[in-house]
Design a protein around this motif. Structure first.
Motif, short mmCIF file in Angstrom:
data_model
loop_
_atom_site.label_atom_id
_atom_site.label_comp_id
_atom_site.label_asym_id
_atom_site.label_seq_id
_atom_site.Cartn_x
_atom_site.Cartn_y
_atom_site.Cartn_z
N LYS A 235 41.37 45.74 39.47
CA LYS A 235 41.89 46.32 40.72
C LYS A 235 43.11 45.58 41.25
CE LYS A 235 37.30 47.93 42.16
NZ LYS A 235 36.21 47.73 43.15
N ALA A 236 43.33 44.35 40.79
CA ALA A 236 44.40 43.52 41.35
C ALA A 236 45.77 44.06 40.99
CB ALA A 236 44.27 42.09 40.86
N SER A 237 46.68 44.01 41.97
CA SER A 237 48.06 44.40 41.68
C SER A 237 48.79 43.29 40.92
CB SER A 237 48.80 44.70 42.99
OG SER A 237 48.78 43.56 43.85
N ASN A 238 48.30 42.05 41.06
CA ASN A 238 48.88 40.90 40.35
C ASN A 238 47.75 40.16 39.65
OD1 ASN A 238 50.05 38.47 39.51
ND2 ASN A 238 51.39 38.34 41.28
N ALA A 239 47.54 40.48 38.40
CA ALA A 239 46.42 39.89 37.66
C ALA A 239 46.58 38.39 37.48
CB ALA A 239 46.28 40.57 36.30
N ALA A 240 47.81 37.92 37.34
CA ALA A 240 48.04 36.48 37.17
C ALA A 240 47.59 35.72 38.40
CB ALA A 240 49.52 36.22 36.88
N ALA A 241 47.97 36.18 39.58
CA ALA A 241 47.59 35.51 40.82
C ALA A 241 46.10 35.62 41.06
CB ALA A 241 48.36 36.11 41.99
N ALA A 242 45.52 36.78 40.75
CA ALA A 242 44.08 36.96 40.94
C ALA A 242 43.28 36.01 40.07
CB ALA A 242 43.70 38.41 40.64
N LEU A 243 43.73 35.78 38.86
CA LEU A 243 43.02 34.87 37.97
C LEU A 243 43.20 33.43 38.40
CD1 LEU A 243 41.33 34.62 35.42
CD2 LEU A 243 43.42 34.68 34.07
N GLU A 244 44.39 33.07 38.83
CA GLU A 244 44.64 31.69 39.24
C GLU A 244 43.88 31.34 40.53
OE1 GLU A 244 48.58 29.21 40.44
OE2 GLU A 244 48.52 30.04 38.41
N ASP A 245 43.53 32.34 41.32
CA ASP A 245 42.83 32.10 42.58
C ASP A 245 41.43 31.52 42.38
OD1 ASP A 245 44.86 32.79 44.25
OD2 ASP A 245 44.15 34.82 44.66
N TYR A 246 40.94 31.48 41.15
CA TYR A 246 39.62 30.88 40.92
C TYR A 246 39.70 29.35 40.94
CZ TYR A 246 37.76 35.48 39.97
OH TYR A 246 37.35 36.79 40.13
N ASN A 247 40.89 28.78 40.99
CA ASN A 247 41.04 27.33 41.15
C ASN A 247 40.77 26.94 42.60
OD1 ASN A 247 42.13 26.18 38.49
ND2 ASN A 247 43.42 27.99 38.79
N PRO A 248 40.46 25.66 42.86
CA PRO A 248 40.17 25.22 44.24
C PRO A 248 41.32 25.51 45.19
CG PRO A 248 39.47 23.55 42.67
CD PRO A 248 40.24 24.58 41.89
N PRO A 249 41.01 25.96 46.41
CA PRO A 249 42.05 26.25 47.39
C PRO A 249 42.42 25.05 48.25
CG PRO A 249 39.94 26.95 48.25
CD PRO A 249 39.67 26.38 46.87
N HIS A 250 41.74 23.91 48.06
CA HIS A 250 41.93 22.77 48.94
C HIS A 250 43.36 22.22 48.85
CE1 HIS A 250 37.65 22.61 47.38
NE2 HIS A 250 37.53 23.02 48.62
N PRO A 251 43.95 21.87 49.98
CA PRO A 251 45.31 21.29 49.96
C PRO A 251 45.39 20.02 49.12
CG PRO A 251 44.69 21.90 52.20
CD PRO A 251 43.46 22.07 51.36
#
Length: 675
Positions: A235-251
């Motif tokens: 469903k993602a419009s940007n599959a690369a970003a959607a996949l990378e989002d599984y990494n930690p979001p912590h600063p």
């Protein structure tokens, strides 16, 4: 007349074709759609000229029979022309035949045993089955016999896995260009699906399961649902970003990622905390004797200006306002907060570069150190809570975070290497106890106090500990509230399986040391009253708790201050981190956890490192039992029955002076340094 006849013939042929299509079953198009798709009507056909017709009239019968006439050629010729005209304006239409062949092969592979060869994990196997069944086995990564842009984007993220501390070799991507048949395309489809699922799982929970590093690490982790991962990418419009989002979001994770890129690019990094990058303050404090409260010195006026102390800036008296300003500065500068301006504080005030901290990494390669620290961030929850507390054991500091920033920070004493290491956990702080009772943990009773009592029956009496025995033989050793209590005057409670917490301590001198690994696992806090004030200002803002108010509650009875909303505490192990100034910092691998993790990533167990292993149950909290009656009347008795029951008959030794027996250190005032 021939021209008119041909024109009518073409028009009647087109109309006949439309009527024929309209009557065929399975064609649900509107008349307008049929007209638009009818080849003869796609573009008006100009009537042929006499010049065009002249050569045809001259053809021989044989030629005329073998060469199509203009009447017969428009139907096949017009679609090709339309395709050429619209090729740049619209994407190519999927080839139903090609997709159907891949779909059929995917159905065969997913429902058969072929999937076992590509996807081995049970959860991912089930997820792949569910995802493709829900879409009737239509491919996700290929269309019309070719790789899609979605697949190219996903493979780009997999190929750059090294940027986030992973290894691209762990997520091999198939060669779609070499796939020519439906079988090969379906095989490539499932291989990419498997690689994507492995990346999403390891990006979120790590390549190394914490159970393989140490028994005193415990986090609640949830790997991403495989079917949801694939559905998200579909469903993602940007599959690369959607996949990378599984990494930690912590600063903090993202900051390490940036430093990792700098190191790989050959850029220099700063190893230790220094002040040399800061400009020297406008007001310098001259050298001289240590400045203390009550003194009058012309340098105090400079000190007031340097620290912007309210009031008369030319006042030379070192009063309480100056002392508090100095303490605040010492806290932020990671100095001993005695309120005096000695050599170290003077250097910091004047912006002079302090002595650098020692570095003892598990590897000479700082890249390895950064990678394992990024790995440990994957063990933590994505949402750390607001507010929350982070303890960094190798840095011997505690920080209270609020609204994405450090709200307050202080030094700590952490656990000794080995069996007394401070664990890595996340737990909720539920309340603060003023005037805590110290209940000696069973592990200390069994391993330290009972052996100490065997040598010296009066040892517990001298340090103010009490002993009780329950009806089932369980032994309780505790220290009542008081100034000499090993927990000090305040304890911060976040219940956990390792029985550790944060607390005050009567032994303040240890905070002067750079390396502060001395406890039995708990964290001793340098400024506990201020810590309590800061915590309660967030947990109970309407109650107006201050350090002075907490101090006024000191006494002989426990007082609990409950938090209406629990506050998360995260005990971490950051040997590499980026400080508030953007500098990369390294700390000693005091527990050898870097060394262990680097060995796993470079060893033969790497391929199975993310699979948890069974650990023996934690027995440190298991009650200690001795024969009932060892303690007369429920309290400690130094008579022979107690020792005979525990250790067999022997004569009681003479009481001994302060000593160090197997762990706890006893001072001349009878206090014990523990936890």
């Amino acid at each position: 007349m021939k021209i008119v006849a041909i024109d009518r013939l073409l028009a009647s042929s087109a109309l006949g074709l439309v009527l024929m299509l309209a009557t065929q079953p399975g064609h649900a198009q509107s008349l307008e759609e049929q007209l638009n798709t009818a080849a003869p009507l796609a573009a008006p056909i100009a009537p042929p000229s006499l010049k065009d017709l002249a050569p045809q009239a001259a053809e021989t019968p044989t030629q005329a029979a073998s060469t199509p006439t203009p009447v017969a050629t428009p139907a096949p010729a017009a679609p090709e022309a339309a395709k050429a005209d619209t090729a740049k304006a619209a994407p190519a239409v999927a080839n139903p035949t090609a997709n159907a062949a891949v779909t059929d092969k995917l159905r065969e592979m997913v429902t058969g045993k072929a999937l076992d060869r590509i996807v081995s994990r049970k959860a991912e196997h089930l997820g792949v089955e569910a995802f493709y069944k829900a879409r009737d086995y239509a491919p996700l990564w290929v269309n019309d016999g070719a790789v899609t842009d979605r697949a190219k984007a996903a493979m780009s993220t997999l190929n750059k896995a090294d940027e986030v501390g992973l290894d691209a070799a762990d997520y091999p991507t198939p060669d779609f260009a070499a796939a020519k048949t439906a079988d090969e395309l379906a095989d490539a489809e499932l291989k990419l699906t498997s690689a994507v699922l492995t990346y999403a799982r390891q990006a979120q929970v790590g390549r190394i399961h914490f159970s393989r590093v140490a028994a005193d690490i415990e986090f609640s982790q949830t790997a991403p649902d495989p079917a949801s991962v694939l559905d998200n990418l579909a469903k993602a419009s940007n599959a690369a970003a959607a996949l990378e989002d599984y990494n930690p979001p912590h600063p903090q994770f993202k900051a390490l990622r940036a430093k990792l890129a700098d190191l790989r690019a050959g850029k220099p990094v700063v190893d230790t905390k220094t002040e040399d990058a800061k400009p020297a303050p406008a007001v310098q404090i001259a050298s001289g004797p240590i400045l203390r409260p009550g003194m009058k010195d012309k340098r105090v006026a400079d000190l007031r200006k340097r620290l912007d102390v309210p009031g008369d800036k030319d006042n030379t008296l070192y009063d309480a306002a100056v002392q508090e300003a100095v303490k605040t500065f010492q806290t932020t500068a990671d100095l001993d907060t005695d309120g005096n301006v000695g050599p170290s504080t003077l250097r910091a005030l004047n912006g002079t570069k302090p002595e650098t901290k020692s570095i003892n990494r598990a590897s000479n390669d700082p890249i390895d150190t950064i990678i394992v620290n990024m790995e440990r961030w994957r063990w933590l929850a994505r949402d750390l809570g607001n507010p929350h507390v982070i303890v960094n054991v190798p840095d011997y500091r505690l920080a209270l975070w609020n609204n994405g920033k450090v709200y307050w920070s202080t030094k700590i004493v952490a656990g000794k290497p080995g069996s007394h290491a401070t664990p890595m956990i996340s737990a909720e702080m539920k309340f603060i106890t003023v005037n805590p009772t110290w209940n000696v943990p069973p592990s200390i009773i069994e391993k330290e106090y009972l052996p100490a009592l065997q040598e010296d029956p009066q040892a517990l009496d001298r340090i103010g500990l009490k002993v009780e025995q329950a009806a089932d033989g369980t032994v309780r050793i505790y220290q009542p509230p008081g100034a000499a209590n090993a927990l000090g005057r305040i304890r911060f409670n976040f219940p956990n399986k390792f029985l550790v917490y944060q607390h005050d301590t009567p032994d303040k001198n240890l905070f002067k040391h750079e390396k502060r690994a001395y406890s039995h696992g708990c964290m001793r806090v340098e400024n506990p009253l201020m810590y309590g004030e800061k915590l309660l200002s967030l947990a109970l803002p309407d109650q107006k708790y201050t350090a002075a108010k907490l101090e006024s509650m000191f006494g002989g009875s426990e007082i609990n201050i409950n938090f209406p909303n629990h506050l998360w505490v995260h005990l971490t192990y950051q040997t590499a981190f980026v400080d508030d100034e953007g500098k990369l910092q390294f700390r000693e691998d005091v527990y050898g956890r870097d060394q262990r993790m680097i060995a796993i990533l470079k060893g033969s167990d790497r391929k199975v490192a993310d699979i948890a292993i069974a650990r023996p149950p934690n027995t440190s909290s298991k009650p200690v039992r001795v024969p009932v009656g060892s303690f007369g009347g429920g309290s400690y008795s130094s008579g022979p029955n107690f020792f005979e029951a525990l250790f067999g008959g022997f004569g009681r030794p003479e009481p001994r002076p302060s000593r160090d027996v197997g762990g706890p250190r006893y001072g001349r005032d009878g206090r014990v340094v523990v936890r």
